[in-house]
Design an enzyme around this catalytic site. Structure first.
Site, PDB file in Angstrom:
ATOM      1  N   SER A 187       1.014  -1.188  -0.045  1.00 37.50           N
ATOM      2  CA  SER A 187       0.303   0.054   0.041  1.00 37.50           C
ATOM      3  C   SER A 187       0.884   1.299  -0.023  1.00 37.50           C
ATOM      4  O   SER A 187       1.860   1.193   0.298  1.00 37.50           O
ATOM      5  CB  SER A 187      -0.878  -0.056   1.216  1.00 37.50           C
ATOM      6  OG  SER A 187      -1.466   1.124   1.550  1.00 37.50           O
ATOM      7  N   TYR A 235      -2.096  -1.761  10.065  1.00 36.68           N
ATOM      8  CA  TYR A 235      -2.080  -1.751   8.645  1.00 36.68           C
ATOM      9  C   TYR A 235      -0.699  -1.272   8.133  1.00 36.68           C
ATOM     10  O   TYR A 235      -0.290  -2.087   7.378  1.00 36.68           O
ATOM     11  CB  TYR A 235      -3.297  -0.821   8.335  1.00 36.68           C
ATOM     12  CG  TYR A 235      -3.241  -1.049   6.604  1.00 36.68           C
ATOM     13  CD1 TYR A 235      -4.171  -1.879   6.272  1.00 36.68           C
ATOM     14  CD2 TYR A 235      -2.903  -0.006   5.769  1.00 36.68           C
ATOM     15  CE1 TYR A 235      -4.202  -2.079   4.941  1.00 36.68           C
ATOM     16  CE2 TYR A 235      -3.215  -0.165   4.417  1.00 36.68           C
ATOM     17  CZ  TYR A 235      -3.862  -1.150   4.185  1.00 36.68           C
ATOM     18  OH  TYR A 235      -4.027  -1.298   2.380  1.00 36.68           O
TER      19      TYR A 235
END
Ligand SMILES: NC(=O)c1ccc[n+]([C@@H]2O[C@H](COP(=O)([O-])OP(=O)(O)OC[C@H]3O[C@@H](n4cnc5c(N)ncnc54)[C@H](O)[C@@H]3O)[C@@H](O)[C@H]2O)c1
Length: 279
Positions: A142, A155
């Site tokens: 990401s 995350y």
């Protein structure tokens, strides 16, 4: 891998978002598809959308956090399709909350899917990719594997781990003169279900002053790229054998800011979150 025609591509998390768009785009490139997801309904919908569009499609309900299940799926893909050329370790989840509020079980949950899922998929498919004579591993990190955000420690940790793992894997493969290569993908905001299916701890409302639903909607406003575009960029990255693929102008801007201000960017981010929440 310059040509994808007649290649066998395995995609995890293919029941929604980027994984589903990849399945459709890879079908259009002539790939044979082996799709998995933890959601049977999501997979069934992807299969419906692929009807008449793909050379061959197999589906399997697989939880990527389950090493044995991923291994069995990889073997089944080769039994069904004769080989495996490409694996996209895409399945992922999001988690939001302060470090003080999140439990170690929350961290185990997200690392089990986002990090261990990538390790399981890579390890299970690598021997099959090597045996195919021309293979590629794509791991989805990401933009939050390049820059950190407040309230997203789990995350961030999982996506930084995917980046480190994949960049090291690529070098291993080069050192061993493997016929397999590897690409790490860093999407910016993509219009998918990820925010809606995230685990959001109450501490987020406490810090931002916004109820969880409003915070999710705020976050979704930053999703600017379509999954279909993300799929095109990923496949182009495989064709060009890129080490790193950034998706979307937001990913490029955040990457540039982090290079210009490797630690100072954190103040910019917390400042932006503070001004959004009126604190
Ligand atoms: N959407 C974004 O803005 C964005 C940005 C950067 C990175 N990503 C990454 O892209 C990947 C795909 O996410 P998306 O945005 O398409 O989200 P999505 O929620 O639309 O799709 C994720 C898919 O993964 C599946 N999944 C969840 N847990 C699983 C498990 N344990 N085993 C197997 N499948 C599981 C879900 O059922 C779903 O079909 C994720 O790794 C995500 O972190 C997304």
């Amino acid at each position: 891998m310059k040509h994808l025609d007649d290649k066998v591509a395995a995609v995890t998390g293919a029941g929604s978002g980027i994984g589903r768009a990849l399945a459709l785009h890879l079908a259009d490139q002539g790939c044979r598809l082996a799709l998995s997801d933890v959601s049977a309904d999501g997979l069934a919908e992807t299969e419906r959308l692929l009807a008449g569009r793909a050379r061959a499609v197999t589906t399997a309900v697989v939880d990527v956090a389950d090493e044995a299940a991923v291994g069995a799926w990889a073997d089944a893909v080769v039994d069904d399709h004769g080989r495996a050329n490409l694996v996209v370790n895409n399945a992922g989840v999001a988690l939001s909350g302060t470090v003080a509020a999140l439990s170690t079980d929350d961290y185990r949950w997200i690392m089990g899917i986002n990090f261990w899922g990538v390790v399981h998929g890579t390890k299970a498919f690598l021997p099959h990719l090597e045996a195919s004579g021309e293979g590629h591993v794509v791991n989805i990190s990401s933009v939050f594997g390049l820059t950190a955000q407040p309230l997203m420690s789990g995350y961030n940790a999982s996506k930084y781990a995917v980046r480190g793992f994949t960049e090291s894997l690529r070098q291993d493969l080069e050192l061993t003169r493997s016929c397999v290569s590897a690409t790490c993908v860093h999407p910016g905001g993509i219009k998918t279900n990820i925010a809606r299916s995230a685990r959001v701890d109450r501490s987020v409302a406490g810090v931002t002053g916004r109820p969880a639903e409003a915070a999710t909607k705020d976050f979704e406003k930053s999703f600017i790229t379509t999954p279909a575009r993300a799929a095109e960029v990923i496949v182009e990255g495989v064709r060009k054998n890129r080490r790193r693929v950034l998706i979307g102008p937001d990913a490029r801007v955040l990457d540039a800011i982090a290079r210009l201000a490797p630690t100072g960017y954190q103040r910019l981010v917390t400042g932006a979150v503070r001004s959004r929440s009126g604190r």
